[in-house]
Scaffold this active site. Structure first.
Site, PDB file in Angstrom:
ATOM      1  CB  SER A  89      24.274 -58.438 -41.509  1.00  0.00           C
ATOM      2  OG  SER A  89      23.557 -57.347 -42.365  1.00  0.00           O
ATOM      3  CE1 TYR A 118      28.187 -54.880 -40.310  1.00  0.00           C
ATOM      4  CE2 TYR A 118      26.452 -54.524 -42.313  1.00  0.00           C
ATOM      5  CZ  TYR A 118      26.924 -54.827 -41.457  1.00  0.00           C
ATOM      6  OH  TYR A 118      25.720 -55.201 -40.272  1.00  0.00           O
TER       7      TYR A 118
END
Length: 258
Positions: free
Chosen positions: A159, A172
């Site tokens: 990501s 995350y």
């Protein structure tokens, strides 16, 4: 359903003619029941691959697999990617049934959008276990099979969160930065065994992962997950002598990347 077209509701609308560019390949996609995972299953299946749709939610995985069947072969399995025994068993079962595992797509991911102060240790561990430990476990067991078979390809879905940071996403970010480093370490270690490893830095997508948590997000800044899936397919189709170790796929109006 038109035999020349496929659609997976949870991944958006993707219409494409079938081809045979990945015919004979067995592909495992984790987190395959929705969002990018479902789009990956759709795109790769439409290219002739045999797709194993793995997800914590077996019913949803089965629905995706059912939508792919016809000219293609697709199976659904329940899988907690962070469970070492389950990860090893899944790889063994796939190779036992189909004789090979050519491509592993580590796509399963989760997040808890809280500040460090509010984030529980259990939530931290759950995010790290799914997003980082899971890809390690599956790659560990899959690469053993790929080495014996003479090669393979591991795709790790990272990501833009692996490149920069924003508040309320410490677990995350830690998991995705870790996954990017792990992916490059895999690339260095597995190249001599003819196993390609690619990290995919995916920008914002119109998937439940974002839309369910941020209902006010400007969808015009997001991309169709099918576009990222098509980029993954293009990486898989490179000549044998070439590997892309990292690729970034961004929407034109990316909001989390300059």
């Amino acid at each position: 359903m038109d035999s020349q077209k496929l659609s997976v509701e949870s991944a958006g609308t993707v219409n494409m003619a079938r081809d045979s560019s990945l015919a004979g390949k067995t592909v495992l996609v984790t987190g395959g029941a929705s969002g990018l995972g479902a789009a990956l299953c759709q795109v790769l299946s439409a290219s002739g691959a045999r797709v194993v749709v793995a997800d914590l939610k077996l019913e949803k995985a089965a629905a995706v697999a059912d939508s792919l069947r016809g000219d293609a072969q697709a199976e659904a399995i329940a899988l907690d990617v962070g469970d070492p025994q389950a990860a090893e068993q899944a790889v063994n079962d796939i190779v036992g049934r189909f004789g090979r595992l050519d491509v592993l797509v580590n796509n399963a991911g989760t997040d808890v959008t809280l500040s460090m102060e509010e984030l529980s240790v259990a939530d931290w561990n759950r995010v790290i276990n799914t997003n980082l430990n899971g890809p390690f476990l599956l790659a560990k067991y899959a690469s053993e099979k790929m080495r014996r078979a003479g090669g393979g390809h591991i795709i790790n879905i990272a990501s833009t969160a692996a490149k920069r940071a924003w508040p309320n996403a410490s677990a995350y970010h830690a998991s995705k930065w870790g996954l990017l480093g792990l992916s490059h370490a895999m690339h260095a270690e597995l190249r001599p065994h003819n196993i390609k490893v690619t990290a995919v830095i995916a920008g914002g997508m119109r998937t439940p992962f974002l839309l369910d948590r941020f209902p006010d997000i400007d969808v015009s800044t997001l991309q169709d997950p099918a576009n990222v899936a098509k980029a993954v397919k293009s990486v898989l189709l490179l000549p044998e002598e070439t590997v892309i170790s990292e690729i970034m796929v961004l929407p034109m109006k990316e909001s989390s990347w300059p």
